[in-house]
Write a protein that holds these residues in place. Structure first.
Motif: not given
Length: 129
Positions: A66-81, A120-129
């Motif tokens: 459930q966290l992989t989508g929010p992490i991916q959107r917040a960071t702009g990464c290709t995948r979540v390893g 700051d990063m936690a806020g970005k991820i939480r905003a994507e949840m």
């Protein structure tokens, strides 16, 4: 003696918590490999992942998923390893690491970051949840 993760679960040590339920907690790693590096821990203090009961083990990855989508959107990464090393802290945990290439999963790149950057990063991820 309680592990550092148990102390985080119990609120004795501060952490940038992202989400939790009765069995699991997700929070940002204070020594991330890359920004957004998240730890998913069991609330049950068990050292080795394969010593978990089947129900807890079976719930760990769906909780992490459930966290992989929010992490991916917040960071702009290709995948979540996903990585389970199991040696750093004697408490079952899974690493979710934003990545663009396999070399991004290098623990040698881990470095402590200031609390404000984690917040700051936690806020970005939480905003994507």
């Amino acid at each position: 003696m309680a592990t550092i993760f148990t102390k985080i679960i119990n609120g004795e040590i501060p952490a940038e918590k992202l989400t939790e339920d009765e069995r699991f907690l997700a929070f940002l790693d204070v020594r991330p490999i890359r920004p957004g590096h998240t730890l998913v821990v069991t609330k049950q203090e068990t050292d080795y992942i394969f010593d978990l009961d089947d129900e807890t083990l079976g719930g760990l990855l769906p909780f992490a998923k459930q966290l992989t989508g929010p992490i991916q959107r917040a960071t702009g990464c290709t995948r979540v390893g996903v990585m389970v090393a199991g040696l750093e802290v004697p408490h079952c945990h899974v690493h979710l690491v934003p990545m663009d290439r396999i070399s991004d999963l290098d623990f040698g790149k881990a470095a402590e970051v200031p609390a404000n950057e984690l917040a700051d990063m936690a806020g970005k991820i939480r905003a994507e949840m």
